[in-house]
Design an enzyme around this catalytic site. Structure first.
Site, short mmCIF file in Angstrom:
data_model
loop_
_atom_site.label_atom_id
_atom_site.label_comp_id
_atom_site.label_asym_id
_atom_site.label_seq_id
_atom_site.Cartn_x
_atom_site.Cartn_y
_atom_site.Cartn_z
N ASP A 127 32.95 58.96 15.73
CA ASP A 127 33.03 59.14 17.48
C ASP A 127 32.80 60.59 17.84
O ASP A 127 33.78 61.48 17.27
CB ASP A 127 34.27 58.68 17.94
N HIS B 201 28.56 70.08 13.89
CA HIS B 201 29.90 69.44 13.93
C HIS B 201 30.30 68.36 13.18
O HIS B 201 31.15 68.04 12.26
CB HIS B 201 30.33 68.92 15.26
#
Length: 203
Positions: free
Chosen positions: A77, A189
């Site tokens: 997510d 990320h």
């Protein structure tokens, strides 16, 4: 403190219907896993993301896929956190693109809201990626990675997906979507989260 559970096996379900994300995750785990069926390929439903955090939503998706498939499942997510918008779009990053997944419209909305905010924090932003690895018995291991940078408009580059064309990672002059995919994998990320997950569950 309980030791983290290690992944064992050669098949890992990627709990995503996003082809770009599935491809990127498979590339990052190719040295450790042989088969990567996706939720779309297995015709698994997309659970409604009802949690208030990236890790909560990743765990929800991973558990649902593991229970439905009977196999370990990995869910991501991730989203864009814009400082001047108090973290928006955040966990709603995908929803800003609407049911058609129109990230062009989502990026334009970020631009408009940033303009309206006229916040002293300017164009600072970060990408956040939570990864959750779940087993059919309900056990979950989860980590969270980040990449800091600035936003740029109009969007630039055609190599990425999502909000990649408007995000310039710190230390670079190019957007994620202008970077060579291998280089993006090394600094993103998602790469940060995967380094943590590999050390925790695959090393």
């Amino acid at each position: 403190m309980t030791a983290p559970r290690r992944f064992a096996g050669d098949t890992l379900v990627i709990a995503s219907h996003n082809r770009g994300k599935v491809r990127e995750i498979a590339d990052l785990l190719a040295a450790h896993v042989r088969h990567f069926p996706s939720a779309a390929e297995l015709d698994l439903p997309e659970p409604e993301e009802t949690e208030a955090t990236f890790i909560g939503n990743a765990a929800l998706k991973a558990r649902a896929a593991a229970l439905a498939s009977g196999l370990p499942a990995l869910a991501d997510d991730s989203g864009l956190w814009v400082d001047a918008l108090d973290g928006a779009p955040g966990i709603y990053s995908a929803r800003w693109a609407g049911p058609e997944k129109d990230f062009g419209a989502a990026m334009e909305r970020v631009r408009r809201e940033l303009e309206a905010a006229a916040d002293r924090r300017g164009d600072r932003a970060r990408f956040v990626c939570a990864l959750a690895l779940a087993w059919p018995d309900g056990h979950v291991e989860a980590v969270e990675g980040t990449a800091h940078g600035t936003l740029t408009f109009p969007p630039r580059g055609g190599k990425g997906f999502g909000y990649d064309p408007v995000f310039i990672p710190d230390g670079h002059a190019c957007t994620y979507a202008e970077l060579d995919p291998a280089h993006k994998h090394a600094i993103s990320h998602r790469a940060d989260a995967f380094r943590q997950l590999l050390a925790r569950c695959f090393a």
